[in-house]
Motif scaffolding. Structure first.
Motif, PDB file in Angstrom:
ATOM      1  N   PRO A   1      45.896  49.039  85.473  1.00 11.85           N
ATOM      2  CA  PRO A   1      46.476  47.532  86.009  1.00 11.85           C
ATOM      3  C   PRO A   1      47.593  47.105  85.020  1.00 11.85           C
ATOM      4  O   PRO A   1      48.507  46.616  85.510  1.00 11.85           O
ATOM      5  N   LEU A   2      47.400  47.470  83.588  1.00 10.90           N
ATOM      6  CA  LEU A   2      48.370  46.784  82.730  1.00 10.90           C
ATOM      7  C   LEU A   2      49.885  47.570  82.484  1.00 10.90           C
ATOM      8  O   LEU A   2      50.717  47.361  82.012  1.00 10.90           O
ATOM      9  N   THR A   3      49.725  49.002  83.271  1.00 10.40           N
ATOM     10  CA  THR A   3      50.864  49.844  83.016  1.00 10.40           C
ATOM     11  C   THR A   3      51.411  50.041  84.440  1.00 10.40           C
ATOM     12  O   THR A   3      52.495  50.879  84.570  1.00 10.40           O
ATOM     13  N   SER A   4      50.833  49.657  85.219  1.00 13.10           N
ATOM     14  CA  SER A   4      51.569  49.971  86.833  1.00 13.10           C
ATOM     15  C   SER A   4      52.359  48.884  87.256  1.00 13.10           C
ATOM     16  O   SER A   4      52.010  47.720  87.101  1.00 13.10           O
ATOM     17  N   GLU A   5      53.664  49.458  87.786  1.00 12.67           N
ATOM     18  CA  GLU A   5      54.321  48.322  88.393  1.00 12.67           C
ATOM     19  C   GLU A   5      53.937  47.774  89.506  1.00 12.67           C
ATOM     20  O   GLU A   5      53.586  48.762  90.406  1.00 12.67           O
ATOM     21  N   ARG A   6      54.225  46.569  89.743  1.00  8.02           N
ATOM     22  CA  ARG A   6      53.855  46.041  90.773  1.00  8.02           C
ATOM     23  C   ARG A   6      54.781  46.229  91.944  1.00  8.02           C
ATOM     24  O   ARG A   6      55.891  46.439  92.014  1.00  8.02           O
ATOM     25  N   ALA A   7      54.321  46.499  93.325  1.00 13.46           N
ATOM     26  CA  ALA A   7      55.245  46.623  94.523  1.00 13.46           C
ATOM     27  C   ALA A   7      56.327  45.589  94.463  1.00 13.46           C
ATOM     28  O   ALA A   7      57.264  45.910  94.876  1.00 13.46           O
ATOM     29  N   HIS A   8      55.712  44.253  94.419  1.00 12.54           N
ATOM     30  CA  HIS A   8      56.671  43.073  94.582  1.00 12.54           C
ATOM     31  C   HIS A   8      56.255  42.124  93.625  1.00 12.54           C
ATOM     32  O   HIS A   8      55.209  41.776  93.191  1.00 12.54           O
ATOM     33  N   ILE A   9      57.199  41.880  92.728  1.00 10.82           N
ATOM     34  CA  ILE A   9      57.050  40.994  91.348  1.00 10.82           C
ATOM     35  C   ILE A   9      57.632  39.493  91.980  1.00 10.82           C
ATOM     36  O   ILE A   9      58.864  39.327  92.338  1.00 10.82           O
TER      37      ILE A   9
ATOM     38  N   ILE B   1      46.515  40.210  85.019  1.00 12.91           N
ATOM     39  CA  ILE B   1      45.535  40.899  85.601  1.00 12.91           C
ATOM     40  C   ILE B   1      45.276  40.013  87.037  1.00 12.91           C
ATOM     41  O   ILE B   1      45.040  40.519  88.215  1.00 12.91           O
ATOM     42  N   ARG B   2      45.307  38.702  86.924  1.00 17.13           N
ATOM     43  CA  ARG B   2      45.218  37.669  88.124  1.00 17.13           C
ATOM     44  C   ARG B   2      46.225  38.025  89.424  1.00 17.13           C
ATOM     45  O   ARG B   2      46.153  38.039  90.416  1.00 17.13           O
ATOM     46  N   GLY B   3      47.517  38.045  88.899  1.00 16.85           N
ATOM     47  CA  GLY B   3      48.808  38.389  89.589  1.00 16.85           C
ATOM     48  C   GLY B   3      48.851  37.131  90.292  1.00 16.85           C
ATOM     49  O   GLY B   3      48.288  36.092  90.429  1.00 16.85           O
ATOM     50  N   SER B   4      50.364  37.169  90.819  1.00 12.40           N
ATOM     51  CA  SER B   4      50.940  35.940  91.347  1.00 12.40           C
ATOM     52  C   SER B   4      49.905  35.731  92.641  1.00 12.40           C
ATOM     53  O   SER B   4      50.107  34.331  93.072  1.00 12.40           O
ATOM     54  N   ALA B   5      49.308  36.452  93.300  1.00  7.46           N
ATOM     55  CA  ALA B   5      48.711  35.994  94.530  1.00  7.46           C
ATOM     56  C   ALA B   5      47.643  35.114  94.215  1.00  7.46           C
ATOM     57  O   ALA B   5      47.255  34.208  95.060  1.00  7.46           O
TER      58      ALA B   5
END
Length: 298
Positions: A66-74, A162-166
């Protein structure tokens, strides 16, 4: 004339007092910067080595961490601003705040919402005065940074990532700090901390060719151990760079202030001497005029 002389004497005394203060602060900054530079020199190789190690594991394994993966939508980007707790450092704080706000505008133009994490009282004061929102702030540990502060900052940022924008977190993290280049130059720098990018560019002659790795235990376990170390070391190195740059900026600003005080003392001394000479000339003229009046009256 007597009143004018008193004014010039007071201004000379004030400039001399100011020069004593600025000279003392210049010497204090000069003594602190040597220690700060030594800490930067000791920290930078370790931070770079950890970055290379994490990049090698991320590059030569198929682990979707999770810390190295690019998010599909930032959607949201964290901007961590490193300023100082104290002023009297020229444009040190203003240039880093300007760099951070320019980065925030760039992120907005890309459809990302910037959220701010502040380090140093100057950044906190700037945001409070302009009533700008911030997520977290850390003060009181910028002159001589401690690693536990970097750990606390890193844990807060990782938890938000880790929580992410969602879920109210962030999708990427940027560090904005002043990099120490030399005693005369401090360069504002923006670095993306997460998601992890490939290791810093190296010269072709000295670039390291990574071998094919076999991981024991699994690559996932290796990344779980290395990534927190990587994040804390990079944040700590940024804090040390900012501290060294601040002391260098303070020394330069105080030297300039001492030179200006010297110039003021010279100018006011010249004006005082001119005023004294004019007063002496006036007194002589009055004496001569009185003598002439007495002699003509006989």
């Amino acid at each position: 004339m007597g009143a004018q002389l008193r004014v010039y004497k007071q201004k000379i005394a004030s400039a001399q007092t100011t020069k004593k203060i600025t000279k003392a602060m210049e010497l204090i900054a000069a003594s602190r910067i040597q220690k700060a530079m030594a800490r930067v020199r000791a920290s930078s190789p370790y931070a770079q080595a950890v970055t290379r190690a994490v990049s090698a594991v991320a590059t030569h394994s198929n682990v979707d961490h999770p810390l190295t993966s690019e998010r599909a939508h930032i959607a949201r980007s964290a901007v961590v601003i490193f300023t100082s707790d104290r002023g009297l450092a020229g444009a040190f704080n203003s240039q880093i705040l300007r760099e951070a706000l320019e980065l925030a505008e760039l992120l907005r133009s890309e459809g990302k919402e910037p959220v701010f994490y502040l380090i140093g009282r100057k950044a906190v004061g700037y945001f409070q005065f302009r009533r700008l929102a911030r997520v977290a702030e850390w003060v009181g540990d910028t002159d001589t940074p401690h690693f536990r502060t970097a750990q606390e900052i890193g844990e807060t940022l990782v938890e938000a990532f880790i929580r992410g924008s969602a879920e109210g977190g962030v999708d990427e993290i940027h560090l904005v700090y002043n990099r120490f280049v030399s005693m005369m130059t401090q360069s504002p720098e923006s670095v993306r901390l997460l998601p992890l990018e490939i290791v810093e560019s190296e010269d072709a002659a000295t670039a390291t060719v990574f071998p094919l790795y076999e991981f024991e235990p699994e690559a996932q376990d290796v990344l779980d151990v290395l990534l927190p170390i990587y994040i804390h070391s990079r944040i700590f190195n940024a804090m040390l760079q900012s501290s060294a740059a601040k002391h260098a900026a303070t020394q330069k600003a105080m030297k300039s202030a001492s030179d200006n005080a010297d110039k003021l003392i010279t100018d006011y001394t010249r004006l005082r001497n001119n005023a004294r000479q004019a007063e002496i000339t006036q007194q002589i003229a009055e004496i001569v005029g009185g003598a002439d009046a007495l002699s003509s009256g006989k």
